[in-house]
Scaffold this motif. Structure first.
Motif, PDB file in Angstrom:
ATOM      1  N   ALA A 211       0.897  -1.381   0.077  1.00 18.72           N
ATOM      2  CA  ALA A 211       0.004   0.011  -0.110  1.00 18.72           C
ATOM      3  C   ALA A 211       0.922   1.225   0.150  1.00 18.72           C
ATOM      4  CB  ALA A 211      -1.124   0.041   1.183  1.00 18.72           C
ATOM      5  N   ARG A 212       1.845   1.280   0.752  1.00 21.16           N
ATOM      6  CA  ARG A 212       2.822   2.635   0.861  1.00 21.16           C
ATOM      7  C   ARG A 212       3.530   2.577  -0.661  1.00 21.16           C
ATOM      8  NH1 ARG A 212       7.431   2.492   5.232  1.00 21.16           N
ATOM      9  NH2 ARG A 212       8.581   0.983   3.749  1.00 21.16           N
ATOM     10  N   GLY A 213       3.933   1.382  -1.238  1.00 18.40           N
ATOM     11  CA  GLY A 213       4.625   1.746  -2.441  1.00 18.40           C
ATOM     12  C   GLY A 213       3.387   2.200  -3.336  1.00 18.40           C
ATOM     13  N   GLY A 214       2.343   1.573  -3.563  1.00 16.54           N
ATOM     14  CA  GLY A 214       1.138   2.239  -4.305  1.00 16.54           C
ATOM     15  C   GLY A 214       0.944   3.503  -4.203  1.00 16.54           C
ATOM     16  N   MET A 215       1.134   4.167  -3.019  1.00 17.19           N
ATOM     17  CA  MET A 215       0.984   5.612  -2.752  1.00 17.19           C
ATOM     18  C   MET A 215       2.096   6.279  -3.721  1.00 17.19           C
ATOM     19  SD  MET A 215      -0.122   5.480   1.013  1.00 17.19           S
ATOM     20  CE  MET A 215       0.412   7.450   1.451  1.00 17.19           C
ATOM     21  N   GLU A 216       3.264   5.904  -3.492  1.00 19.23           N
ATOM     22  CA  GLU A 216       4.492   6.558  -4.125  1.00 19.23           C
ATOM     23  C   GLU A 216       4.495   6.312  -5.651  1.00 19.23           C
ATOM     24  OE1 GLU A 216       7.764   4.554  -2.063  1.00 19.23           O
ATOM     25  OE2 GLU A 216       7.411   5.658   0.028  1.00 19.23           O
ATOM     26  N   MET A 217       3.634   5.460  -6.348  1.00 24.21           N
ATOM     27  CA  MET A 217       3.752   5.072  -7.606  1.00 24.21           C
ATOM     28  C   MET A 217       2.539   5.926  -8.465  1.00 24.21           C
ATOM     29  SD  MET A 217       4.567   1.226  -7.550  1.00 24.21           S
ATOM     30  CE  MET A 217       4.333   1.080  -9.211  1.00 24.21           C
ATOM     31  N   THR A 218       1.854   6.769  -7.744  1.00 18.28           N
ATOM     32  CA  THR A 218       0.850   7.496  -8.418  1.00 18.28           C
ATOM     33  C   THR A 218       0.759   8.839  -7.984  1.00 18.28           C
ATOM     34  OG1 THR A 218      -1.880   7.346  -8.825  1.00 18.28           O
ATOM     35  CG2 THR A 218      -0.898   6.753  -6.632  1.00 18.28           C
ATOM     36  N   ASP A 219       0.304   9.813  -8.933  1.00 18.59           N
ATOM     37  CA  ASP A 219       0.034  11.132  -8.561  1.00 18.59           C
ATOM     38  C   ASP A 219      -1.549  11.328  -8.387  1.00 18.59           C
ATOM     39  OD1 ASP A 219       2.573  11.848  -8.804  1.00 18.59           O
ATOM     40  OD2 ASP A 219       2.597  12.023 -10.926  1.00 18.59           O
ATOM     41  N   ASP A 220      -2.503  10.319  -8.639  1.00 13.28           N
ATOM     42  CA  ASP A 220      -3.784  10.753  -8.513  1.00 13.28           C
ATOM     43  C   ASP A 220      -4.190  10.623  -6.921  1.00 13.28           C
ATOM     44  OD1 ASP A 220      -6.720   9.567  -8.155  1.00 13.28           O
ATOM     45  OD2 ASP A 220      -6.505   9.722 -10.409  1.00 13.28           O
ATOM     46  N   GLU A 221      -4.850  11.731  -6.395  1.00 12.37           N
ATOM     47  CA  GLU A 221      -5.144  11.999  -5.149  1.00 12.37           C
ATOM     48  C   GLU A 221      -6.065  10.938  -4.709  1.00 12.37           C
ATOM     49  OE1 GLU A 221      -3.578  13.746  -3.035  1.00 12.37           O
ATOM     50  OE2 GLU A 221      -1.998  14.093  -4.379  1.00 12.37           O
ATOM     51  N   GLY A 222      -7.082  10.563  -5.588  1.00 16.71           N
ATOM     52  CA  GLY A 222      -8.206   9.498  -5.249  1.00 16.71           C
ATOM     53  C   GLY A 222      -7.474   8.118  -4.644  1.00 16.71           C
ATOM     54  N   ILE A 223      -6.703   7.910  -5.783  1.00 14.00           N
ATOM     55  CA  ILE A 223      -5.925   6.502  -5.548  1.00 14.00           C
ATOM     56  C   ILE A 223      -5.039   6.440  -4.526  1.00 14.00           C
ATOM     57  CG2 ILE A 223      -4.277   4.628  -6.455  1.00 14.00           C
ATOM     58  CD1 ILE A 223      -5.499   5.624  -9.362  1.00 14.00           C
ATOM     59  N   LYS A 224      -4.305   7.809  -4.151  1.00 15.41           N
ATOM     60  CA  LYS A 224      -3.240   7.875  -3.213  1.00 15.41           C
ATOM     61  C   LYS A 224      -4.205   7.768  -1.764  1.00 15.41           C
ATOM     62  CE  LYS A 224       0.238  10.944  -4.380  1.00 15.41           C
ATOM     63  NZ  LYS A 224       1.576  10.165  -3.627  1.00 15.41           N
ATOM     64  N   GLU A 225      -5.103   8.302  -1.843  1.00 18.91           N
ATOM     65  CA  GLU A 225      -6.248   7.977  -0.669  1.00 18.91           C
ATOM     66  C   GLU A 225      -6.428   6.756  -0.321  1.00 18.91           C
ATOM     67  OE1 GLU A 225     -10.436   9.821   0.984  1.00 18.91           O
ATOM     68  OE2 GLU A 225      -9.281  10.922  -0.370  1.00 18.91           O
ATOM     69  N   THR A 226      -7.003   5.973  -1.330  1.00 16.85           N
ATOM     70  CA  THR A 226      -7.529   4.528  -1.128  1.00 16.85           C
ATOM     71  C   THR A 226      -5.990   3.686  -0.598  1.00 16.85           C
ATOM     72  OG1 THR A 226      -8.958   4.699  -3.046  1.00 16.85           O
ATOM     73  CG2 THR A 226      -8.075   2.538  -2.487  1.00 16.85           C
ATOM     74  N   PHE A 227      -4.906   4.009  -1.033  1.00 19.05           N
ATOM     75  CA  PHE A 227      -3.739   3.040  -0.710  1.00 19.05           C
ATOM     76  C   PHE A 227      -3.414   3.741   0.748  1.00 19.05           C
ATOM     77  CE2 PHE A 227      -2.356   2.371  -5.262  1.00 19.05           C
ATOM     78  CZ  PHE A 227      -2.348   1.031  -5.001  1.00 19.05           C
ATOM     79  N   SER A 228      -3.640   4.700   0.917  1.00 14.56           N
ATOM     80  CA  SER A 228      -3.476   5.177   2.412  1.00 14.56           C
ATOM     81  C   SER A 228      -4.618   4.670   3.536  1.00 14.56           C
ATOM     82  CB  SER A 228      -3.680   6.903   2.637  1.00 14.56           C
ATOM     83  OG  SER A 228      -3.504   7.247   3.788  1.00 14.56           O
TER      84      SER A 228
END
Length: 377
Positions: A211-228
């Motif tokens: 999940a942390r890696g996914g947050m670092e691989m995207t700039d999409d705030e919605g996806i970042k929030e999901t991974f967070s």
């Protein structure tokens, strides 16, 4: 039975008595149920009328575990005259001078009852006393008597001694079986804790990293929030899993109950103050019960008290251990006459009472919550 010597008839009768009692003992696995049944059988087949048994612990403390037809003077107030005070047989047992079946000239408990005129004795003045033992290991005392019977023949004492030895052997068998079950249970807990650590715990850790890696691989705030959100869930599940593993296999319990509870509190991010008095080695069952009660209490502090400050007190004195756990949190409405409000609190009470201990809960809104456990040792 014509032509059969009287001694042979008596011998056969004794063998039948021993056989019936042995069968009863071999079928039993619960001491509290077994001993009253054996006492009843013994009195029925021997023609004796009154009997009682004490189990005696290593410190000389005793408790009445079986009784049959006690006279009013001894059964008064739920047999209170039998549950405290000194007598010849207990004293002799505790100083190591009761090795075989013995005639008691007079019963001190009966003498005391007569002195204070506490009730009828139904003609009981004397009894035989026999240690319950298996080899050199002793467990307690068997006492039997009958109205107006002032002495026991050597053959009667020999029979009582044989029965007492059978009872002692059965008690040893049951205790060994209980220890084996406890050892097997601990081994199974350790195995399950290892499996959870090596499998589920590692999977949750991997999920958190992913999940942390996914947050670092995207700039999409919605996806970042999901991974967070996924990472927060994984971290919360990891915390729950670590607590569960601790419950199954407490790290540091070999260093004592206080050390283990302090470490568990630290894992829950609690600020613990401890007070210890007179603590030495505790019996395994007592330490296990205190650990299970303590972990449940600390988990409740973490979940419900809205405060991280907890006081732990452990005191050993006068053959009992007393543990108090107090938080300075929000508390709740509770009166002692009310039913205990949660399954976890009921479990604490059950664990304490299973070892002849007591459980007290105190709480009030804004004044925190305290549990107090007392267990004899």
């Amino acid at each position: 039975m014509e032509g059969v010597p009287l001694s042979k008839i008596i011998q056969n009768s004794e063998l039948l008595i021993l056989k019936e009692i042995a069968e009863l003992l071999n079928e039993s696995t619960e001491v509290e149920k077994m001993l009253p049944e054996v006492l009843n059988k013994l009195l029925n087949v021997t023609g004796l009328e009154i009997g009682w048994m004490f189990l005696v612990d290593g410190d000389g403390g005793y408790r009445l575990v079986a009784k049959e037809s006690l006279p009013p003077a001894l059964s008064l107030n739920d047999c209170s005259p039998m549950c405290s005070g000194e007598c010849w047989c207990i004293n002799r047992y505790n100083i190591g001078r009761l090795h075989k079946a013995t005639n008691i000239i007079e019963c001190k408990r009966i003498e005391d009852a007569l002195a204070i005129k506490s009730g009828a004795t139904n003609g009981l003045t004397h009894h035989a006393t026999v240690p319950l033992r298996a080899g050199d290991e002793k467990f307690g005392i068997l006492n039997v008597g009958s109205p107006n019977k002032t002495t026991f023949e050597p053959s009667e004492l020999a029979l009582l001694e044989s029965v007492a030895f059978q009872i002692g052997t059965a008690l040893k068998r049951i205790r060994l079986s209980q220890k084996e079950q406890e050892t097997a249970l601990i081994a199974e807990r350790n195995r399950l804790a290892r499996d959870l650590h090596d499998s589920v715990n590692q999977l949750l850790f991997s999920l958190s990293l992913t999940a942390r890696g996914g947050m670092e691989m995207t700039d999409d705030e919605g996806i970042k929030e999901t991974f967070s959100y996924l990472q927060d869930l994984a971290q919360e599940a990891l915390g729950e899993m670590r607590a569960l593993i601790w419950q199954l296999r407490p790290i540091g319990l070999e260093h004592g109950i206080v050390s283990s509870l302090k470490a568990y509190g630290q894992m829950l991010n609690l600020n613990m103050r401890t007070k210890i008095s007179g603590v030495a080695g505790l019996p395994g069952k007592v330490e296990e019960a205190l650990w299970r009660i303590g972990q449940e209490a600390l988990a409740n502090c973490k979940k419900h008290s809205q405060s991280a400050d907890v006081d732990l007190s452990l005191m050993v004195a006068n053959h009992k251990v007393e543990m108090e756990i107090t938080d300075r949190g929000c508390g709740f409405v509770y009166m002692e006459q009310n039913e205990i409000p949660s399954l976890g609190l009921k479990s604490m009470k059950t664990r304490a009472e299973s070892l002849n201990g007591t459980f007290h809960l105190t709480s009030a809104p804004g004044k925190g919550t305290q549990i107090k456990i007392k267990i004899p040792i």
